[in-house]
Write a protein that holds these residues in place. Sequence first.
Motif, mmCIF file in Angstrom:
data_model
loop_
_atom_site.group_PDB
_atom_site.id
_atom_site.type_symbol
_atom_site.label_atom_id
_atom_site.label_comp_id
_atom_site.label_asym_id
_atom_site.label_seq_id
_atom_site.Cartn_x
_atom_site.Cartn_y
_atom_site.Cartn_z
ATOM 1 N N SER A 191 -11.051 17.582 -24.833
ATOM 2 C CA SER A 191 -12.277 18.372 -24.710
ATOM 3 C C SER A 191 -12.399 19.077 -23.355
ATOM 4 N N MET A 192 -11.902 18.441 -22.293
ATOM 5 C CA MET A 192 -11.973 19.085 -20.975
ATOM 6 C C MET A 192 -11.115 20.352 -20.949
ATOM 7 N N ILE A 193 -9.921 20.262 -21.511
ATOM 8 C CA ILE A 193 -9.034 21.422 -21.560
ATOM 9 C C ILE A 193 -9.664 22.490 -22.441
ATOM 10 N N ASP A 194 -10.153 22.078 -23.597
ATOM 11 C CA ASP A 194 -10.768 23.006 -24.541
ATOM 12 C C ASP A 194 -11.970 23.727 -23.922
ATOM 13 N N ALA A 195 -12.722 23.014 -23.107
ATOM 14 C CA ALA A 195 -13.920 23.591 -22.495
ATOM 15 C C ALA A 195 -13.606 24.619 -21.411
ATOM 16 N N VAL A 196 -12.510 24.445 -20.679
ATOM 17 C CA VAL A 196 -12.216 25.327 -19.555
ATOM 18 C C VAL A 196 -11.356 26.538 -19.939
ATOM 19 N N THR A 197 -10.658 26.478 -21.078
ATOM 20 C CA THR A 197 -9.744 27.579 -21.409
ATOM 21 C C THR A 197 -10.438 28.931 -21.569
ATOM 22 N N PRO A 198 -11.649 29.027 -22.137
ATOM 23 C CA PRO A 198 -12.278 30.356 -22.191
ATOM 24 C C PRO A 198 -12.516 30.945 -20.794
ATOM 25 N N HIS A 199 -12.900 30.090 -19.848
ATOM 26 C CA HIS A 199 -13.124 30.550 -18.476
ATOM 27 C C HIS A 199 -11.806 30.994 -17.845
ATOM 28 N N LEU A 200 -10.748 30.237 -18.071
ATOM 29 C CA LEU A 200 -9.447 30.613 -17.523
ATOM 30 C C LEU A 200 -8.964 31.933 -18.113
ATOM 31 N N ARG A 201 -9.190 32.146 -19.407
ATOM 32 C CA ARG A 201 -8.804 33.433 -20.023
ATOM 33 C C ARG A 201 -9.558 34.589 -19.371
ATOM 34 N N LYS A 202 -10.810 34.362 -19.072
ATOM 35 C CA LYS A 202 -11.628 35.403 -18.446
ATOM 36 C C LYS A 202 -11.144 35.709 -17.027
ATOM 37 N N LEU A 203 -10.724 34.679 -16.301
ATOM 38 C CA LEU A 203 -10.255 34.844 -14.930
ATOM 39 C C LEU A 203 -8.806 35.308 -14.834
ATOM 40 N N ALA A 204 -8.035 35.058 -15.879
ATOM 41 C CA ALA A 204 -6.596 35.306 -15.833
ATOM 42 C C ALA A 204 -6.273 36.787 -15.704
ATOM 43 N N GLU A 205 -5.258 37.077 -14.912
ATOM 44 C CA GLU A 205 -4.750 38.443 -14.828
ATOM 45 C C GLU A 205 -4.227 38.847 -16.207
ATOM 46 N N ASP A 206 -3.557 37.936 -16.902
ATOM 47 C CA ASP A 206 -3.086 38.138 -18.269
ATOM 48 C C ASP A 206 -3.588 36.959 -19.095
ATOM 49 N N PRO A 207 -4.609 37.162 -19.950
ATOM 50 C CA PRO A 207 -5.183 36.060 -20.724
ATOM 51 C C PRO A 207 -4.170 35.300 -21.579
ATOM 52 N N ASP A 208 -3.089 35.955 -22.015
ATOM 53 C CA ASP A 208 -2.065 35.267 -22.802
ATOM 54 C C ASP A 208 -1.350 34.189 -21.986
ATOM 55 N N ASP A 209 -1.430 34.267 -20.656
ATOM 56 C CA ASP A 209 -0.819 33.238 -19.813
ATOM 57 C C ASP A 209 -1.429 31.865 -20.074
ATOM 58 N N VAL A 210 -2.706 31.830 -20.441
ATOM 59 C CA VAL A 210 -3.370 30.551 -20.702
ATOM 60 C C VAL A 210 -2.690 29.854 -21.877
ATOM 61 N N ASP A 211 -2.462 30.594 -22.974
ATOM 62 C CA ASP A 211 -1.796 30.003 -24.134
ATOM 63 C C ASP A 211 -0.362 29.605 -23.811
ATOM 64 N N ALA A 212 0.332 30.415 -23.017
ATOM 65 C CA ALA A 212 1.713 30.095 -22.644
ATOM 66 C C ALA A 212 1.771 28.787 -21.852
ATOM 67 N N VAL A 213 0.819 28.614 -20.926
ATOM 68 C CA VAL A 213 0.789 27.379 -20.130
ATOM 69 C C VAL A 213 0.430 26.195 -21.020
#
Length: 162
Positions: free
Chosen positions: A122-144
């Motif tokens: 749940s912690m990972i699930d909760a932060v991923t939308p924020h990381l996608r918003k901050l990411a230079e390339d949002p697809d990097d979040v899924d790759a990581v």
Amino acid sequence: MAMSAGTFSESETHVIITYTQDDGTTERLDTEDLSALEAAAIEEAMDDVPWRVIESRLQVQDPTALRAILWAFRRRTEPGLKFREFDVPGWRRRVRARITREEISDALTNIMREALAKSEDSMIDAVTPHLRKLAEDPDDVDAVLDGLGKGHLTRRAKESAG
């Protein structure tokens, strides 16, 4: 969603500032390219705010922190430029702070350690939308996430399950 203080590693956060110029081109400025003197000048211009606080303010798109980074880079060609006189018209649509894939990896790795200790995603699930918003390339979040063995938490996994 605010990120916890422990989300990013204790080392400096690598932040990319993008600035859309009047002609529509985008200028990309990397905080890693700042010299120690430039970073100190930014701290001083912001009333002696420590660099770690400036980095956290960049993550929430603070206008003063964004302006300070742009100002430091502009001083390279305009040495007499004064911070108090430097403005960025239309800053909300023209200036953004973004994090790199390395920062996303560090953040998700830290969160994953915490999540594994509690046996929950749940912690990972909760932060991923924020990381996608901050990411230079949002697809990097899924790759990581894939690289960390958490592919079931990626955007495409959620879309195929829904």
